[in-house]
Write an enzyme that holds these catalytic residues in place. Sequence first.
Site, PDB file in Angstrom:
ATOM      1  N   HIS A  19      -2.530   5.181   5.306  1.00 56.28           N
ATOM      2  CA  HIS A  19      -1.557   4.642   4.106  1.00 56.28           C
ATOM      3  C   HIS A  19      -0.519   5.832   4.005  1.00 56.28           C
ATOM      4  O   HIS A  19       0.569   5.496   3.866  1.00 56.28           O
ATOM      5  CB  HIS A  19      -2.333   4.388   2.977  1.00 56.28           C
ATOM      6  CG  HIS A  19      -3.383   3.377   2.887  1.00 56.28           C
ATOM      7  ND1 HIS A  19      -4.791   3.884   2.489  1.00 56.28           N
ATOM      8  CD2 HIS A  19      -3.365   2.271   3.044  1.00 56.28           C
ATOM      9  CE1 HIS A  19      -5.521   2.552   2.497  1.00 56.28           C
ATOM     10  NE2 HIS A  19      -4.567   1.647   3.048  1.00 56.28           N
ATOM     11  N   LYS A  43     -13.313  -8.355  -6.418  1.00 55.31           N
ATOM     12  CA  LYS A  43     -13.801  -7.401  -5.486  1.00 55.31           C
ATOM     13  C   LYS A  43     -14.355  -6.220  -6.490  1.00 55.31           C
ATOM     14  O   LYS A  43     -14.048  -5.953  -7.754  1.00 55.31           O
ATOM     15  CB  LYS A  43     -12.556  -6.571  -4.753  1.00 55.31           C
ATOM     16  CG  LYS A  43     -12.144  -7.517  -3.754  1.00 55.31           C
ATOM     17  CD  LYS A  43     -11.300  -6.610  -2.810  1.00 55.31           C
ATOM     18  CE  LYS A  43     -10.846  -7.313  -1.428  1.00 55.31           C
ATOM     19  NZ  LYS A  43      -9.921  -6.454  -0.621  1.00 55.31           N
ATOM     20  N   ARG A  92      -2.251  -2.526  11.939  1.00 52.64           N
ATOM     21  CA  ARG A  92      -2.992  -1.662  12.956  1.00 52.64           C
ATOM     22  C   ARG A  92      -3.383  -2.302  14.170  1.00 52.64           C
ATOM     23  O   ARG A  92      -3.298  -1.719  15.231  1.00 52.64           O
ATOM     24  CB  ARG A  92      -4.384  -1.174  12.171  1.00 52.64           C
ATOM     25  CG  ARG A  92      -4.232  -0.572  10.948  1.00 52.64           C
ATOM     26  CD  ARG A  92      -5.427  -0.359  10.185  1.00 52.64           C
ATOM     27  NE  ARG A  92      -5.875  -1.687   9.720  1.00 52.64           N
ATOM     28  CZ  ARG A  92      -6.876  -2.143   8.772  1.00 52.64           C
ATOM     29  NH1 ARG A  92      -7.385  -0.867   8.165  1.00 52.64           N
ATOM     30  NH2 ARG A  92      -7.118  -3.242   8.430  1.00 52.64           N
ATOM     31  N   SER A 130      -9.989   1.797   4.924  1.00 52.91           N
ATOM     32  CA  SER A 130     -10.717   2.142   3.956  1.00 52.91           C
ATOM     33  C   SER A 130     -12.370   1.867   3.656  1.00 52.91           C
ATOM     34  O   SER A 130     -13.004   2.760   3.317  1.00 52.91           O
ATOM     35  CB  SER A 130     -10.193   1.441   2.558  1.00 52.91           C
ATOM     36  OG  SER A 130      -8.735   1.963   2.072  1.00 52.91           O
TER      37      SER A 130
END
Length: 168
Positions: A19, A43, A92, A130
């Site tokens: 990040h 979440k 990614r 993460s």
Amino acid sequence: MMERRAIYPGSFDPVTNGHVDIIERGLRVFDEIVVAVLENPKKAPLFSTKERVIMIRDLFSGQENISVRSFRGLLVDFARNQKIRVVIRGLRAISDFEYELQMALMNRNLAPDVETFFMMPNVKYSFLSSNLVKEMVTLGGSVDEFVPEPVARKLRDKITESRKSKSK
């Protein structure tokens, strides 16, 4: 000259070196980046929204061209509210592309004036997430090369705190 501003949204639970890489390189293209920390009630993050905002602010303290805000709801609504027309998204791997393309197309449908700007992280962070960082630290692994030092410390503290509360 018009200021070039962009939003970099995410959950950042926790913020990783990937990040940070996107934010720092994004400043080569944009004059200002607003890091938008998603508050998602569906979440159960390790860090609260407030903790994540503070961590990122601390990492970039002194850099006036980076601001950090939390938001909930639609990203395009937040972008319009901030008067920002570009959203930065990191890619990614190929697996990210399909999801990010769907989101970009939906956002374009909702807000044709908001563009998505895709960036690839440095290759050394191309596998990093993460969730992977949280799993590693939970299993006792070192994450020092994957997150900034203050974040690694907070992760270890949070995991230790979580284990203590579970053992009571």
